[in-house]
Structure formats: structure tokens, C-alpha cells
Enzyme design. Sequence first.
Site, PDB file in Angstrom:
ATOM      1  N   ARG A 107       0.818  -1.287  -0.168  1.00 20.24           N
ATOM      2  CA  ARG A 107      -0.063   0.032  -0.006  1.00 20.24           C
ATOM      3  C   ARG A 107       0.962   1.353  -0.190  1.00 20.24           C
ATOM      4  O   ARG A 107       1.722   1.344   1.067  1.00 20.24           O
ATOM      5  CB  ARG A 107      -0.859  -0.201   1.210  1.00 20.24           C
ATOM      6  CG  ARG A 107      -2.108   0.865   1.353  1.00 20.24           C
ATOM      7  CD  ARG A 107      -2.848   0.390   2.436  1.00 20.24           C
ATOM      8  NE  ARG A 107      -2.309   0.960   3.920  1.00 20.24           N
ATOM      9  CZ  ARG A 107      -3.102   1.595   4.802  1.00 20.24           C
ATOM     10  NH1 ARG A 107      -4.298   1.578   4.593  1.00 20.24           N
ATOM     11  NH2 ARG A 107      -2.515   1.995   5.891  1.00 20.24           N
ATOM     12  N   THR A 111      -0.753   7.792  -0.861  1.00 17.61           N
ATOM     13  CA  THR A 111      -2.113   7.609  -1.575  1.00 17.61           C
ATOM     14  C   THR A 111      -2.961   6.510  -0.862  1.00 17.61           C
ATOM     15  O   THR A 111      -3.991   6.672  -0.961  1.00 17.61           O
ATOM     16  CB  THR A 111      -1.982   7.337  -3.092  1.00 17.61           C
ATOM     17  OG1 THR A 111      -1.355   5.951  -3.101  1.00 17.61           O
ATOM     18  CG2 THR A 111      -1.178   8.398  -3.828  1.00 17.61           C
ATOM     19  N   ASP A 203       1.147  -1.540  12.438  1.00 16.81           N
ATOM     20  CA  ASP A 203       1.515  -1.964  11.314  1.00 16.81           C
ATOM     21  C   ASP A 203       1.889  -3.412  11.355  1.00 16.81           C
ATOM     22  O   ASP A 203       2.926  -3.652  11.760  1.00 16.81           O
ATOM     23  CB  ASP A 203       2.835  -1.033  10.609  1.00 16.81           C
ATOM     24  CG  ASP A 203       3.094  -1.544   9.227  1.00 16.81           C
ATOM     25  OD1 ASP A 203       3.041  -2.892   8.985  1.00 16.81           O
ATOM     26  OD2 ASP A 203       3.110  -0.722   8.484  1.00 16.81           O
ATOM     27  N   ASP A 206       5.221  -4.652   9.898  1.00 15.05           N
ATOM     28  CA  ASP A 206       6.252  -4.179  10.704  1.00 15.05           C
ATOM     29  C   ASP A 206       6.482  -5.240  12.060  1.00 15.05           C
ATOM     30  O   ASP A 206       7.624  -5.408  12.508  1.00 15.05           O
ATOM     31  CB  ASP A 206       6.512  -2.858  10.838  1.00 15.05           C
ATOM     32  CG  ASP A 206       6.588  -1.838   9.727  1.00 15.05           C
ATOM     33  OD1 ASP A 206       7.460  -2.796   8.866  1.00 15.05           O
ATOM     34  OD2 ASP A 206       6.388  -0.786   9.874  1.00 15.05           O
TER      35      ASP A 206
HETATM   36  C1  PRP Z   1      -1.007  -3.729   4.982  1.00 12.28           C
HETATM   37  C2  PRP Z   1      -1.973  -4.940   5.385  1.00 12.28           C
HETATM   38  C3  PRP Z   1      -2.798  -4.955   4.139  1.00 12.28           C
HETATM   39  C4  PRP Z   1      -3.024  -3.585   3.687  1.00 12.28           C
HETATM   40  C5  PRP Z   1      -4.384  -3.272   4.350  1.00 12.28           C
HETATM   41  O1  PRP Z   1      -0.050  -4.144   4.287  1.00 12.28           O
HETATM   42  O2  PRP Z   1      -1.146  -6.058   5.698  1.00 12.28           O
HETATM   43  O3  PRP Z   1      -2.238  -5.783   3.125  1.00 12.28           O
HETATM   44  O4  PRP Z   1      -1.830  -3.053   4.457  1.00 12.28           O
HETATM   45  O5  PRP Z   1      -4.526  -2.004   3.903  1.00 12.28           O
HETATM   46  P1  PRP Z   1      -5.937  -1.350   2.920  1.00 12.28           P
HETATM   47  O6  PRP Z   1      -7.081  -2.229   3.528  1.00 12.28           O
HETATM   48  O7  PRP Z   1      -5.973  -0.055   2.986  1.00 12.28           O
HETATM   49  O8  PRP Z   1      -5.415  -1.741   1.467  1.00 12.28           O
HETATM   50  P2  PRP Z   1       1.177  -3.253   3.492  1.00 12.28           P
HETATM   51  O9  PRP Z   1       0.677  -2.610   2.360  1.00 12.28           O
HETATM   52  O10 PRP Z   1       1.479  -2.401   4.828  1.00 12.28           O
HETATM   53  O11 PRP Z   1       2.208  -4.103   3.282  1.00 12.28           O
HETATM   54  P3  PRP Z   1       3.240  -5.183   4.274  1.00 12.28           P
HETATM   55  O12 PRP Z   1       2.365  -6.260   4.639  1.00 12.28           O
HETATM   56  O13 PRP Z   1       4.243  -5.415   3.320  1.00 12.28           O
HETATM   57  O14 PRP Z   1       3.439  -4.483   5.542  1.00 12.28           O
HETATM   58  N1  URA Z   2      -2.004  -1.881   7.468  1.00 11.35           N
HETATM   59  C1  URA Z   2      -1.582  -2.316   8.530  1.00 11.35           C
HETATM   60  O1  URA Z   2      -0.520  -2.953   8.929  1.00 11.35           O
HETATM   61  N2  URA Z   2      -2.239  -1.872   9.524  1.00 11.35           N
HETATM   62  C2  URA Z   2      -3.300  -0.801   9.399  1.00 11.35           C
HETATM   63  O2  URA Z   2      -3.682  -0.357  10.600  1.00 11.35           O
HETATM   64  C3  URA Z   2      -3.444  -0.471   8.406  1.00 11.35           C
HETATM   65  C4  URA Z   2      -3.199  -1.070   7.339  1.00 11.35           C
END
Ligand code: PRP
Ligand code: URA
Length: 212
Positions: A107, A111, A203, A206
Site C-alpha cells: 500500500r 495515496t 503496522d 512491521d
Molecule cells: C497492510 C496490510 C494489508 C493492507 C491493508 O499491508 O497487511 O495488506 O496494508 O490496507 P488497505 O486495506 O488500506 O489496502 P502493507 O501494504 O502495509 O504491506 P506489508 O504487509 O508489506 O507491510
Molecule cells: N495496514 C496495517 O498494517 N495496519 C493498519 O492499521 C492499516 C493497514
Amino acid sequence: MDKIKNFHVLDHPLIQHKLTIIRDENCGTREFREVVNEIAELMVYEVSRDMPLEEVEIKTPVSKTTQKRLAGKKVVVAPILRAGIGMVDGVLELIPSAKVGHIGMYRDEETLKPHEYFVKMPDQLEDREIIVVDPMLATGGSAIMAVDALKKRGAKRIKFVCLVAAPEGVEVFAKAHSDVEIYAASLDDCLNEDGYIVPGLGDAGDRLFGTK
Ligand code: PRP
Ligand code: URA
């Protein structure tokens, strides 16, 4: 939020207890990882309730008998990278023969729009039940794009399992893919201005992988 037919909160006491553990900012990487998998395992027990069975003839040490076993092709568990990876082992504890397909998506922090960077799925998706896993359903963008990617490859029977969902994301996702059953351990309050779920757990990627 009004009742949404294809959205279900699995509010089992063990799931709620474990979710509280990982929400706590003092929960370290090791415990976070362990407990995410434990919750995924408990959730998939519920999510798999309607899996189709077929009859099979076997012989016990005592007699012949007709019993039931899972029917059809092997289930696919499909984590949305990265954070979805944290739920895979929990699902495999209960469905060890499942195949694993990966959906690479991140994500954009500005944006909040998702970007697809990798998809690798098993063959014959059209004949398989697919359980998409991702701890967080925030704006819903990633979930929608992941399901789009699966349907484009022929998938027809898809379930989505997350730990924490925001009402904003549930509404758009449930509408965009009304044929997908969505399961969450919690429906939280809202998204904040940075697109994080409140109260959420921060997150998820993370916290699972010890990055920042
Ligand atoms: C996080 C989470 C979802 C997404 C949710 O991933 O694990 O995939 O955000 O957000 P949304 O519903 O607004 O699309 P992220 O993009 O942070 O990637 P990561 O798993 O690599 O940390
Ligand atoms: N992705 C995450 O990991 N945490 C949030 O709260 C939203 C999106």
C-alpha cells in the site's frame, strides 16, 4: 455499520483474548508472530465449517464402513504479502495439505492505494476453495485488488480472513465482491488520517517481521 450479509466477526473468547495480546504495543515480535498464527488457526476452524464432504468406504480393524472425508481439490491458502505470511502456518496446522499461493501487494503510504508486484498461484484455481489471509483490512483496497487478481486467474470460491477490519474497508470490499465471505476477529472503530485502523494493532507487517 449496518449488517452486511457476507461479513462475519468470529468473536470466540479465545480469539478475543489472543487479539488483545497482539494489540498491546508491548507485545514483542516473537510473541506477536506466535499469537497471530494461533488466531489464524482458531479462525480457520470456523471458516472451514462448510467445506464439502464426500462418502468413502473404508475398513476399520472391525468392519467395513462408509465414512466422510473432505471432497474436491486441495484448498489454497493465499497470503497477501507481507503480513499475510504471518497467518499461513496457523492455517496449515489445520489444513496441512493445502497449497499456498502468494499475492504480492503493498500500500502506497501517501495515496493508500495498493500496488500489485507478484502473484503466483497453484493451477486449476477454478476448482479450488481459496482462503485469502491478511491480518489487516483497512481501506479495503488491497483486499479488493487481491480478489480481482484471483478472479482474473479463474478463482470462483474465495473466502477472506483477517484479524482486524475497519468499517470503511468492510463496506467497500463486501460490495465490490459480494460473493466473497469475509471473516474478521474484530470490527474496529475507524481509520485515522494516516489510514491506520483505530484502535487496531499498528503496522502488522512491521510487527511480524521486526521492521520499521
Ligand atoms: C497492510 C496490510 C494489508 C493492507 C491493508 O499491508 O497487511 O495488506 O496494508 O490496507 P488497505 O486495506 O488500506 O489496502 P502493507 O501494504 O502495509 O504491506 P506489508 O504487509 O508489506 O507491510
Ligand atoms: N495496514 C496495517 O498494517 N495496519 C493498519 O492499521 C492499516 C493497514
